[in-house]
Design a protein around this motif. Sequence first.
Motif, mmCIF file in Angstrom:
data_model
loop_
_atom_site.group_PDB
_atom_site.id
_atom_site.type_symbol
_atom_site.label_atom_id
_atom_site.label_comp_id
_atom_site.label_asym_id
_atom_site.label_seq_id
_atom_site.Cartn_x
_atom_site.Cartn_y
_atom_site.Cartn_z
ATOM 1 N N TYR A 60 0.811 -1.020 0.034
ATOM 2 C CA TYR A 60 -0.092 -0.138 -0.022
ATOM 3 C C TYR A 60 0.851 1.301 -0.127
ATOM 4 N N ASP A 61 0.408 2.156 -0.326
ATOM 5 C CA ASP A 61 1.329 3.525 -0.672
ATOM 6 C C ASP A 61 1.367 4.349 0.563
ATOM 7 N N VAL A 62 2.440 4.964 0.851
ATOM 8 C CA VAL A 62 2.544 5.967 1.719
ATOM 9 C C VAL A 62 3.303 7.246 1.380
ATOM 10 N N THR A 63 3.128 8.265 1.775
ATOM 11 C CA THR A 63 3.955 9.524 1.439
ATOM 12 C C THR A 63 4.359 10.204 2.606
ATOM 13 N N GLY A 64 5.238 11.168 2.344
ATOM 14 C CA GLY A 64 5.594 12.040 3.295
ATOM 15 C C GLY A 64 7.189 12.533 3.007
ATOM 16 N N THR A 65 7.784 13.422 3.586
ATOM 17 C CA THR A 65 8.928 14.129 3.453
ATOM 18 C C THR A 65 9.971 13.683 4.710
ATOM 19 N N SER A 66 9.362 13.097 5.694
ATOM 20 C CA SER A 66 10.242 13.059 6.799
ATOM 21 C C SER A 66 9.695 11.791 7.362
ATOM 22 N N GLY A 67 10.459 11.157 8.304
ATOM 23 C CA GLY A 67 9.875 9.757 9.045
ATOM 24 C C GLY A 67 8.608 9.985 9.763
ATOM 25 N N GLN A 68 8.281 10.983 10.430
ATOM 26 C CA GLN A 68 7.229 11.371 11.297
ATOM 27 C C GLN A 68 6.113 11.102 10.301
ATOM 28 N N ALA A 69 6.257 11.853 9.167
ATOM 29 C CA ALA A 69 5.179 11.874 8.006
ATOM 30 C C ALA A 69 5.102 10.662 7.405
ATOM 31 N N LEU A 70 5.992 9.730 7.200
ATOM 32 C CA LEU A 70 5.654 8.575 6.792
ATOM 33 C C LEU A 70 4.929 7.562 7.714
ATOM 34 N N VAL A 71 5.457 7.618 9.070
ATOM 35 C CA VAL A 71 4.712 6.910 10.054
ATOM 36 C C VAL A 71 3.279 7.291 10.188
ATOM 37 N N ALA A 72 2.915 8.669 10.081
ATOM 38 C CA ALA A 72 1.549 9.055 9.908
ATOM 39 C C ALA A 72 0.674 8.489 8.920
ATOM 40 N N SER A 73 1.615 8.425 7.688
ATOM 41 C CA SER A 73 0.868 7.961 6.605
ATOM 42 C C SER A 73 0.433 6.402 6.649
ATOM 43 N N MET A 74 1.437 5.768 7.349
ATOM 44 C CA MET A 74 1.158 4.015 7.430
ATOM 45 C C MET A 74 0.243 4.055 8.633
ATOM 46 N N ASP A 75 -0.042 5.028 9.328
ATOM 47 C CA ASP A 75 -1.118 4.935 10.400
ATOM 48 C C ASP A 75 -2.605 5.072 9.794
ATOM 49 N N ARG A 76 -2.316 5.988 8.789
ATOM 50 C CA ARG A 76 -3.868 6.158 7.953
ATOM 51 C C ARG A 76 -4.238 5.132 7.006
ATOM 52 N N SER A 77 -2.928 4.657 6.359
ATOM 53 C CA SER A 77 -3.454 3.790 5.329
ATOM 54 C C SER A 77 -3.007 2.211 5.473
ATOM 55 N N GLY A 78 -2.627 1.886 6.428
ATOM 56 C CA GLY A 78 -2.361 0.541 6.671
ATOM 57 C C GLY A 78 -3.191 -0.496 6.684
ATOM 58 N N PRO A 79 -2.840 -1.673 6.670
ATOM 59 C CA PRO A 79 -3.846 -2.740 6.817
ATOM 60 C C PRO A 79 -4.713 -2.706 8.018
ATOM 61 N N ARG A 80 -5.926 -2.886 8.078
ATOM 62 C CA ARG A 80 -6.466 -3.025 9.232
ATOM 63 C C ARG A 80 -6.241 -4.163 9.949
ATOM 64 N N HIS A 81 -6.217 -3.943 11.587
ATOM 65 C CA HIS A 81 -6.012 -4.952 12.597
ATOM 66 C C HIS A 81 -6.896 -4.797 13.481
ATOM 67 N N GLY A 82 -7.918 -5.722 13.683
ATOM 68 C CA GLY A 82 -9.205 -5.159 14.363
ATOM 69 C C GLY A 82 -9.975 -4.195 13.897
ATOM 70 N N PHE A 83 -10.861 -3.711 14.870
ATOM 71 C CA PHE A 83 -11.880 -2.725 14.483
ATOM 72 C C PHE A 83 -11.408 -1.333 14.202
ATOM 73 N N MET A 84 -10.568 -0.779 15.037
ATOM 74 C CA MET A 84 -10.163 0.641 14.895
ATOM 75 C C MET A 84 -8.688 0.697 14.491
ATOM 76 N N ALA A 85 -7.829 -0.069 14.893
ATOM 77 C CA ALA A 85 -6.380 -0.190 14.702
ATOM 78 C C ALA A 85 -5.836 -0.525 13.197
ATOM 79 N N ARG A 86 -4.678 0.073 12.957
ATOM 80 C CA ARG A 86 -3.919 -0.314 11.842
ATOM 81 C C ARG A 86 -2.703 -0.854 11.611
ATOM 82 N N ALA A 87 -2.141 -1.541 11.026
ATOM 83 C CA ALA A 87 -1.001 -2.122 11.180
ATOM 84 C C ALA A 87 0.063 -1.532 10.124
ATOM 85 N N ILE A 88 1.282 -1.555 10.297
ATOM 86 C CA ILE A 88 2.320 -1.016 9.423
ATOM 87 C C ILE A 88 2.506 -2.153 8.372
#
Length: 199
Positions: free
Chosen positions: A35-63
């Motif tokens: 899945y695609d992630v975007t950002g120009t910093s490590g923090q931004a990439l982590v935030a993008s993974m938080d938004r777009s990663g595969p679902r793990h349970g009802f609310m959480a997402r995984a990297i």
Amino acid sequence: MRLTTVTLLAAVGVAGCFSSTASAGVKINVVTRTYDVTGTSGQALVASMDRSGPRHGFMARAIAQTNYTKTWDFDFTKAKGACRIKQASGTLNLNFVYPRIASPISPALEKHWKRFIDGVTAHEETHGRIAREMMAATDKSLTGLTVPDDPQCSRTRREAKRRIDAIYDEYEDKQNAFDAREHREGGHVEYLLNTLEAP
């Protein structure tokens, strides 16, 4: 750094069924998607993974994520009222999901990302290795299983299912123990995130 809404790395095992149509050996099918992630910093990439990663349970997402399904087929033989599993044939469907950078990044961030994604991949591959070991252990337990006085092979099927379930539970415990070690405070997952977010 720990994320509150993300399960960083997860393994999910799904038990399968079995039938009596045989094929030889243990077959492993592997599918990897991104899945695609975007950002120009490590923090931004982590935030993008938080938004777009595969679902793990009802609310959480995984990297990243590993999940699998398994099925078993048997070739039975009968002699003098006994039923024997001549061949146990398993199929393991392994599915991996990883993040992929879809925007330009600096050479410095690319270096941090490579170290991060190499560590993530190693983690998920460990889950895959444990699943493969589970299939090998199950194959060893099933092949040659013989139940006397079982002309319809019904007791043999029940015993095969009992062994499959027991080995599955044993190896799920190993999957969970591995995740617990990796996710503990100061553990490898935290190290990987710190590596990505390093200046």
